[in-house]
Design a protein around this motif. Sequence first.
Motif, mmCIF file in Angstrom:
data_model
loop_
_atom_site.group_PDB
_atom_site.id
_atom_site.type_symbol
_atom_site.label_atom_id
_atom_site.label_comp_id
_atom_site.label_asym_id
_atom_site.label_seq_id
_atom_site.Cartn_x
_atom_site.Cartn_y
_atom_site.Cartn_z
ATOM 1 N N UNK A 289 35.619 45.073 46.251
ATOM 2 C CA UNK A 289 34.458 45.830 46.728
ATOM 3 C C UNK A 289 33.166 45.452 46.006
ATOM 4 N N UNK A 290 33.235 45.256 44.691
ATOM 5 C CA UNK A 290 32.024 45.041 43.901
ATOM 6 C C UNK A 290 31.889 43.566 43.553
ATOM 7 N N UNK A 291 30.989 42.872 44.239
ATOM 8 C CA UNK A 291 30.777 41.448 44.024
ATOM 9 C C UNK A 291 29.285 41.202 43.856
ATOM 10 N N UNK A 292 28.895 40.687 42.690
ATOM 11 C CA UNK A 292 27.494 40.405 42.401
ATOM 12 C C UNK A 292 26.921 39.442 43.440
ATOM 13 N N UNK B 59 33.679 38.372 39.658
ATOM 14 C CA UNK B 59 32.645 38.952 40.517
ATOM 15 C C UNK B 59 31.309 39.209 39.838
ATOM 16 N N UNK B 60 31.240 39.029 38.528
ATOM 17 C CA UNK B 60 29.994 39.230 37.782
ATOM 18 C C UNK B 60 29.810 38.087 36.791
ATOM 19 N N UNK B 61 28.562 37.783 36.405
ATOM 20 C CA UNK B 61 28.366 36.866 35.281
ATOM 21 C C UNK B 61 28.853 37.518 33.988
ATOM 22 N N UNK B 62 28.800 36.771 32.889
ATOM 23 C CA UNK B 62 29.331 37.232 31.611
ATOM 24 C C UNK B 62 28.812 38.620 31.236
#
Length: 488
Positions: free
Chosen positions: A273-276, A383-386
């Motif tokens: 659901x949560x994708x940057x 899904x997120x950067x560092x």
Amino acid sequence: MDSTEIAELDAEALLALYRRKALSPVAVVADILDRIARFEPDINAFVRVDADRAMADARASEARWAKGAPKGLLDGVPVTIKDLIDVEGLPTRKGSLTTPRTPASRDAPAVARMREQGAVFVGKTTMPEFGWIGACHSPLTGVTRNPWDLSRTPGGSSGGAAAAALLNLGVLHLGTDGAGSVRIPAAFTGVFGLKPSYGRVPAYPASAFNVLAHLGPMTRTVTDAALMLSVIGAPDARDTTAWNTPPPDYRIGLCDGVANLRIAWSPRLGYVRDLDADVEAAAAKAAARFTELGAIVEEVDPGFADPTDLLRTIWYAVSATIVDGVPAAERAEMDPGFLRIAEAGRRYSLADYLAAQGRRVELAQTMIDFHDRYDLLLTPQIPVPAIEAGVVTPPDGRFGEEWLAWSPYTYPFNLTQQPAASVPCGFSQSGLPVALQIVGPPRRDDLVLRAARAYESLAPFATLAAPRGQKRKRRPPERPPPDFDAFR
């Protein structure tokens, strides 16, 4: 050759220069040790740097090359080993104050294979306690930091290896991956990381996480990873679950490309659901570039439900077993987060664990059927950067308190045991690396490497010469324990 040039060389280039007697392993190792001394106070990537032995091994390699008689495929190539893996003569601390300081009596299989081929061992790299999270901080060594941004984690659990790989502090880096621990830090730092098929790289002693646990290379280039896998994939009788067949030379056919391959692109696996937005855009662009390489790319999900509960049952139950093996009087020195998931793990029964293993096999069969239709699967890697250094999940709370929530693309393919690679594919607007995951059918590590090399040929991976924002002065780790034995 000056230090700047040496710092840019991969294993393939080093070996070519050694062969022509245009560069010495001694000069290379001396340069790496110098850069570790400069960078280590900021990144904290090493548990121990074995400088004396590294220089002695480099001198021995130099003598062999001078005679035109190299020992093997890796003669004079500097390597690092994650501190979950035994190296003869060095302790294996696993990021914990509760582990013995006694040196290992023999090399683990992958280490032994590299030593037989002439590799020079620089040191052991940092990890979270017993590899429990996808970040890299521990009671033993404090916080390891991402060279792209020192306020961020390099990821975990092979976080020290990733930071060292990015800065070329050693050329080949051995990590482990039980739920993403090679691919998460590779994605966060922008290096190449491969989780081979289960059993391709023998392991001993066996991981507590058993069939989830893989050993794999972390490097600056795909070619270096192919070379490394060709060595560490050799059989070892100590691992009764490993393949008993010699590995191929994975460099052969590496540049054959992906023309006419059927490739599935799944941006959310059907349940993420949560994708940057930056990650999704960069990964989608990378997936689309495979059409430029002649592949047939189709957006499709692999068809399995979110396996988080399945992974949690195994991961937490095993964590409880690890903690229960530590004397109760010593547990106060352990990571409180690890103790919490161990407590949760005690609520699972043996029946729960065995049922989860059965579901794992069903998931693996789903992917076998999927690969009857598609040669490869592409997804975003993370899904997120560092995320911020020193934390388990992003402080904004969007993923809750469990690190598994921000790594949904990694652990499904530990459960299925198939090969998967993290391939750098760009940067977020904040300047942090973004990665694409390439997943292949079981035992088709060669195909995953081929696809990764094809993409690399279009979009060479970015490198970094020094940590950004480096303070360039020595400072102690955040939590120096009494027995801290890192190179300082």
